[in-house]
Motif scaffolding. Structure first.
Motif, short mmCIF file in Angstrom:
data_model
loop_
_atom_site.label_atom_id
_atom_site.label_comp_id
_atom_site.label_asym_id
_atom_site.label_seq_id
_atom_site.Cartn_x
_atom_site.Cartn_y
_atom_site.Cartn_z
N VAL A 77 -14.75 46.47 -28.06
CA VAL A 77 -14.74 47.73 -27.32
C VAL A 77 -13.37 48.35 -27.48
O VAL A 77 -12.36 47.76 -27.07
CB VAL A 77 -15.07 47.51 -25.83
CG1 VAL A 77 -15.13 48.86 -25.10
CG2 VAL A 77 -16.37 46.78 -25.67
N LYS A 78 -13.32 49.56 -28.08
CA LYS A 78 -12.05 50.23 -28.28
C LYS A 78 -11.63 50.97 -27.01
O LYS A 78 -12.45 51.31 -26.17
CB LYS A 78 -12.16 51.22 -29.44
CG LYS A 78 -12.42 50.56 -30.78
CD LYS A 78 -12.47 51.58 -31.89
CE LYS A 78 -12.72 50.93 -33.24
NZ LYS A 78 -12.77 51.92 -34.33
N GLY A 89 -10.68 53.76 -24.44
CA GLY A 89 -11.21 55.09 -24.22
C GLY A 89 -12.68 55.23 -24.52
O GLY A 89 -13.19 56.35 -24.57
N THR A 90 -13.38 54.10 -24.76
CA THR A 90 -14.81 54.16 -25.07
C THR A 90 -15.56 53.17 -24.18
O THR A 90 -14.97 52.39 -23.43
CB THR A 90 -15.08 53.82 -26.54
OG1 THR A 90 -14.66 52.47 -26.79
CG2 THR A 90 -14.32 54.76 -27.46
N VAL A 99 -19.40 50.65 -24.30
CA VAL A 99 -20.49 50.10 -25.09
C VAL A 99 -21.65 49.81 -24.16
O VAL A 99 -21.47 49.21 -23.09
CB VAL A 99 -20.06 48.81 -25.83
CG1 VAL A 99 -21.26 48.18 -26.55
CG2 VAL A 99 -18.95 49.11 -26.82
N ASP A 146 -17.28 49.26 -19.94
CA ASP A 146 -16.50 50.50 -19.97
C ASP A 146 -15.01 50.18 -20.09
O ASP A 146 -14.44 49.50 -19.22
CB ASP A 146 -16.77 51.31 -18.70
CG ASP A 146 -16.16 52.71 -18.78
OD1 ASP A 146 -15.46 52.99 -19.77
OD2 ASP A 146 -16.39 53.51 -17.86
N SER A 164 -12.83 52.83 -20.88
CA SER A 164 -12.29 54.19 -21.00
C SER A 164 -10.97 54.35 -20.25
O SER A 164 -10.27 55.34 -20.46
CB SER A 164 -13.31 55.20 -20.47
OG SER A 164 -13.63 54.91 -19.11
#
Length: 273
Positions: free
Chosen positions: A3-4, A6-7, A9, A76, A78
């Protein structure tokens, strides 16, 4: 799964075999600021948050569902500005064997019904015809791709590519023997036979030596048995002589000394060495 920053899944699971049980287990890096949540959106109804999206959400869940819908797992990340987090998860869906068989049969029936409906529509011209803009309609015939017929048996394709044929390589012809090559082979065979004869002779000599050693061992054992018998007989003779002299126990006699009193009326002295 990664999971990068700011994003988020999401992992949606469609619930079609009911009732069912879903077990989820996931792992994060220690101190990872990743929020987790579970949402259930039934086919008829509004979506519900089973597990609210939060950082401290449990990492092991076991949930039972009785209504059709979509269950979505969300991770999350983010809130982060850079970096990425690795997530390892494991999902197990448990259903009864009876419900699984019913679902499989229903799916097969629905597939057959859909294919028959499409077949009837195609044969009735409801799916349209090739467009004139595409060129000659005959050239755009799709019979080579698929074809609906009244015969239920499968049909062979319109165009078949020829199968490639492979020819086996011919075996090399055997070499012709000449008198010289035959003589060489015979000489080699004689040499092998001679070496085998030498080995046989060595084995025989080894066997003979072993037999001689066995005989010597037997003789030595017999001699030792004879020596033991002689010693036993000599001890018996001495014990009988002591008994004649009136000595029942020879342990009272000291080697090299004469008894204080005669041991017989004939005044014979016995010294045991």
């Amino acid at each position: 799964m990664k999971v990068k920053a700011g994003t988020m899944v999401q992992l949606p699971l469609e619930l079609t075999i009911l009732p069912c049980e879903i077990a989820l287990e996931y792992e994060l890096q220690q101190g990872a600021n990743v929020a987790f949540g579970v949402e259930m959106e039934p086919t008829n109804g509004l979506a519900k948050h089973i597990v609210p999206l939060s950082v401290g959400a449990p990492k092991k869940l076991c949930m039972e569902f009785k209504n059709e819908g979509v269950c979505t797992f969300t991770w999350d990340y983010s809130s982060a500005w850079f970096g990425a987090q690795d997530i390892v998860y494991r999902v197990v869906v448990k259903v009864s064997e009876t419900q699984l068989k019913i679902h499989t049969a229903a799916t097969s029936i629905q597939s057959v019904v859909r294919m028959r409906s499409v077949r009837e529509s195609y044969l009735n011209g409801e799916l349209g015809t090739p467009s004139p803009d595409d060129g000659d309609a005959a050239a755009n015939d799709d019979s080579g791709t698929f074809r609906f017929t009244d015969n239920a048996e499968p049909t062979s394709p319109a165009v078949s590519s020829p199968k490639a044929t492979f020819k086996a390589k011919p075996k090399p012809a055997p070499k012709k023997e000449t008198p010289e090559t035959l003589r060489a082979k015979i000489e080699k065979l004689h040499e092998k036979a001679a070496s085998l004869d030498e080995k046989v002779i060595e084995l025989k000599s080894g066997v003979e030596k072993a037999e001689v050693a066995i005989d010597e061992a037997k003789n030595l054992a017999a001699e030792r048995n004879v020596s033991v018998d002689d010693a036993v007989n000599a001890v018996g003779v001495i014990e009988s002589q002591l008994a004649d002299l009136g000595v029942d126990d020879a342990s009272s006699l000291v080697p090299g000394e004469v008894p204080e009193t005669p041991v017989s009326f004939t005044e014979t002295y016995l010294t045991v060495f």
